[in-house]
Each structure stands twice: as C-alpha cells, then as structure tokens.
Scaffold this motif. Structure first.
Motif, mmCIF file in Angstrom:
data_model
loop_
_atom_site.group_PDB
_atom_site.id
_atom_site.type_symbol
_atom_site.label_atom_id
_atom_site.label_comp_id
_atom_site.label_asym_id
_atom_site.label_seq_id
_atom_site.Cartn_x
_atom_site.Cartn_y
_atom_site.Cartn_z
ATOM 1 N N ILE A 202 -47.695 -67.722 18.621
ATOM 2 C CA ILE A 202 -46.516 -68.422 19.157
ATOM 3 C C ILE A 202 -46.662 -69.922 18.910
ATOM 4 O O ILE A 202 -45.714 -70.606 18.498
ATOM 5 C CB ILE A 202 -46.362 -68.136 20.660
ATOM 6 C CG1 ILE A 202 -46.229 -66.641 20.907
ATOM 7 C CG2 ILE A 202 -45.158 -68.881 21.230
ATOM 8 C CD1 ILE A 202 -46.274 -66.241 22.375
ATOM 9 N N VAL B 50 -45.777 -70.896 15.260
ATOM 10 C CA VAL B 50 -44.346 -70.941 14.950
ATOM 11 C C VAL B 50 -43.738 -72.261 15.421
ATOM 12 O O VAL B 50 -42.946 -72.891 14.704
ATOM 13 C CB VAL B 50 -43.619 -69.748 15.608
ATOM 14 C CG1 VAL B 50 -42.105 -69.896 15.475
ATOM 15 C CG2 VAL B 50 -44.064 -68.446 14.956
ATOM 16 N N SER C 62 -42.247 -75.683 13.069
ATOM 17 C CA SER C 62 -40.935 -76.286 13.260
ATOM 18 C C SER C 62 -41.004 -77.769 13.591
ATOM 19 O O SER C 62 -40.020 -78.487 13.451
ATOM 20 C CB SER C 62 -40.172 -75.548 14.371
ATOM 21 O OG SER C 62 -40.828 -75.702 15.616
ATOM 22 N N MET D 104 -43.675 -63.313 13.847
ATOM 23 C CA MET D 104 -42.889 -64.232 14.668
ATOM 24 C C MET D 104 -42.118 -65.235 13.806
ATOM 25 O O MET D 104 -40.999 -65.627 14.150
ATOM 26 C CB MET D 104 -43.793 -64.944 15.662
ATOM 27 C CG MET D 104 -44.320 -64.013 16.729
ATOM 28 S SD MET D 104 -45.159 -64.859 18.073
ATOM 29 C CE MET D 104 -45.596 -63.462 19.108
ATOM 30 N N ILE E 70 -39.059 -63.535 12.718
ATOM 31 C CA ILE E 70 -38.055 -63.394 13.769
ATOM 32 C C ILE E 70 -37.405 -64.733 14.117
ATOM 33 O O ILE E 70 -36.167 -64.841 14.195
ATOM 34 C CB ILE E 70 -38.690 -62.781 15.025
ATOM 35 C CG1 ILE E 70 -39.185 -61.358 14.729
ATOM 36 C CG2 ILE E 70 -37.704 -62.764 16.191
ATOM 37 C CD1 ILE E 70 -40.009 -60.749 15.851
ATOM 38 N N PHE E 71 -38.231 -65.763 14.312
ATOM 39 C CA PHE E 71 -37.711 -67.021 14.846
ATOM 40 C C PHE E 71 -37.399 -68.073 13.779
ATOM 41 O O PHE E 71 -36.523 -68.923 13.990
ATOM 42 C CB PHE E 71 -38.705 -67.609 15.858
ATOM 43 C CG PHE E 71 -38.901 -66.743 17.062
ATOM 44 C CD1 PHE E 71 -37.915 -66.627 18.028
ATOM 45 C CD2 PHE E 71 -40.070 -66.016 17.240
ATOM 46 C CE1 PHE E 71 -38.083 -65.821 19.139
ATOM 47 C CE2 PHE E 71 -40.263 -65.205 18.346
ATOM 48 C CZ PHE E 71 -39.264 -65.108 19.301
ATOM 49 N N LEU E 72 -38.116 -68.058 12.655
ATOM 50 C CA LEU E 72 -37.890 -69.045 11.604
ATOM 51 C C LEU E 72 -37.169 -68.456 10.401
ATOM 52 O O LEU E 72 -36.933 -69.158 9.422
ATOM 53 C CB LEU E 72 -39.231 -69.661 11.160
ATOM 54 C CG LEU E 72 -40.044 -70.369 12.245
ATOM 55 C CD1 LEU E 72 -41.346 -70.909 11.660
ATOM 56 C CD2 LEU E 72 -39.244 -71.497 12.896
ATOM 57 N N ARG E 73 -36.863 -67.163 10.460
ATOM 58 C CA ARG E 73 -36.158 -66.481 9.380
ATOM 59 C C ARG E 73 -36.932 -66.509 8.065
ATOM 60 O O ARG E 73 -36.341 -66.519 6.986
ATOM 61 C CB ARG E 73 -34.762 -67.083 9.178
ATOM 62 C CG ARG E 73 -33.862 -66.983 10.403
ATOM 63 C CD ARG E 73 -33.543 -65.533 10.736
ATOM 64 N NE ARG E 73 -32.529 -65.426 11.778
ATOM 65 C CZ ARG E 73 -32.781 -65.325 13.075
ATOM 66 N NH1 ARG E 73 -34.046 -65.304 13.499
ATOM 67 N NH2 ARG E 73 -31.820 -65.217 13.961
#
Length: 288
Positions: A16, A19, A23, A256, A259-262
């Motif tokens: 987690i 990720v 970003s 992850m 899922i979250f950063l494509r």
C-alpha cells in the motif's frame, strides 16, 4: 510460521505504501518523499516511546543497534523512492522484492540450514520477481521507463536492495536488545540524516499539497508498522524466513498498482505473481 506471517504483514503494509509513493515521488522527488516519510514515522511513534518506551533504560550498545538500523534503512528507502520516481510499481516492486533472500543467505552463513523445499521456495520467489519485471505490457513494466533512465533506475533499485536486506538483519538484532518499537523509533532520525544530502540534490522544491502531506503521513504510519513487524520476527525461530514473507510485497504492489494506478499486468506477470505467492505460502506452512 509466525516469522513468515510477520513478513507477510509487512509486505501488505509496504505494498500500500508503494502505491502511494509512486503517486507522490514523481512530483515531490524520491529522496524528499523518503525524508518526509522518516519524519512522519518518527512523529507517529514518539508518543508511545515517550510514554512507555524501553529505550530510556537501554544500554549504549542497544541504542547503537537501533541507530545502525537507521543507517541501512535510509539507503533502502531512499533508493526505493528514487526508483519509483523513474519507473512504475509493476517494474520497481518486483525488482526490489527479492532483497529479503539476501537475509536468508546471511542466515545460512551463520548456521541456518534450509531444507530442499525451502531452497526451492527461495528460488521460486526470485524467479517470479524476474518474470514480473520482464513480462510487462508493451506500454508498461520495463517499457514504461523513459529512454535513458533504466540504468539510473537499476542503480537505485540495487541501492534499495542492499539497504533493505541489511536492515532486516540489523532490525531483528536490535529488537532483541532494545525492542522492536524503540528500534524503529531510533532508526528514523538516522535514516533522515542519510537521506538529507540526497534530498537537497533531488531537484524538487515545490510546496507540498494537503493531499501529499496526508499521503506522506499514511506512508510513514504504514512504514513503521512494517518495520516493527520485521523487527518483531527476530524473537521467533526461523526469523530469516520472515524475508520470504516480505517478498510477497512485490506481487501485492503490482496488484494494487493495477487496481489504484491503472497499471497494466500482462499474462506473463500473472505467472510470476503466482510463483511468488505459492512460494511464500509453501514457506509459511513448512517452516518449523
């Protein structure tokens, strides 16, 4: 088994954490982000340590063990965050996920005798990480790195591997002498001192936004929980195998990031992820 599960918990925290790092690090700067994460982690733990920490009764050598942990950890987290500023999680995560294997090799050097199945799990973990790193989509993984940036990314990834692998051994030793929480707290200021020269040369001077500050404090909290878990594994038999549990973070971070950063995950990467997860699960149930 308990030591491996501590490693898996740390892997979840750091996946987690990675990720969020991906970003933020590109705009804030890899080393600047890492430095602020060390500050936030120190703040998060300070209330507990000031209230109930054993560090105030610790001996000089015990305190030194926690400070030495910070020296190694500073290079590990700095290299990782800088690598994240140069490439995607789906590449950097798996490349750096094999570092716990070095902790196992250190254990072998000091008398650990893994079984043939445990050696197979170590090999499968490394091979799975290599497959994930090399099997990205045409516009993902290794292909998403800007031209000419791959040598720098690999340099900082190796820096992370060496720093983190050393910190596993040092952290487990420090936990026995000063306690896992206090060792983690002691390591933060030293890691910050290691990171500051790199942070000043990072080239990023922008003012952090509110969301970036929130992300940094979340990362700082997840980071100290992960480090505490790894340090705590030093109290249990087979502590060297906690590193194999940590290696799951490469697989978890890729999932992850998808899922979250494509970020895209190729069929080949799924094969590598399956190898890593299977190896970690097998190690968990076979450890005595």
């Amino acid at each position: 088994m308990i030591a491996v599960l501590f490693g898996v918990f740390a892997a979840l925290c750091w996946s987690i954490h990675d990720v969020i790092a991906r970003s933020i690090a590109g705009s804030v700067g890899g080393f600047r982000t890492a430095a602020w994460v060390m500050v936030s982690g120190f703040i998060v733990l300070s209330a507990y340590v000031l209230w109930d920490g054993s560090v105030w009764q610790a001996s000089g050598p015990a305190i030194f063990s926690g400070l030495l942990l910070g020296f190694a950890y500073g290079f590990g987290v700095g290299g990782l965050f800088k690598a994240f500023s140069l490439g995607p999680v789906s590449l950097v995560g798996p490349i750096t996920a094999g570092y716990p294997v070095l902790a196992v090799l250190w254990g072998v050097f000091n008398g650990l005798e893994p079984t043939a199945l445990q050696w197979a799990c170590v090999g499968a973990t490394l091979l799975g990480a290599i497959i994930v790193a090399r099997s990205g989509e045409p516009d993902g993984g290794i292909n998403a790195v800007a031209p000419g940036k791959m040598p720098a990314l690999l340099f900082f990834a190796v820096m992370a591997v060496l720093g983190y692998s050393s910190s596993i051994v040092l952290g487990q030793q420090a936990a026995l002498s000063v306690g896992e929480v206090d060792a983690t707290w002691l390591s933060r200021p030293v890691a910050l001192l290691v990171l500051l020269p790199f942070a000043f040369l990072d080239g990023k001077r922008s003012v952090l936004t509110r969301n970036q500050w929130i992300g940094i404090f979340v990362m700082g909290t997840l980071d100290v929980f992960g480090v505490i878990a790894v340090n705590a594994s030093g109290h249990f038999p087979g502590k060297e195998f906690a590193g194999i549990g940590i290696s799951a973070y490469g697989a978890l971070s890729v999932i992850m990031a998808m899922i979250f950063l494509r970020e895209k995950v190729s069929p080949g990467q799924w094969v590598g992820l399956a190898m890593i997860v299977t190896a970690v699960a097998t190690m968990s149930v076979t450890q005595n």
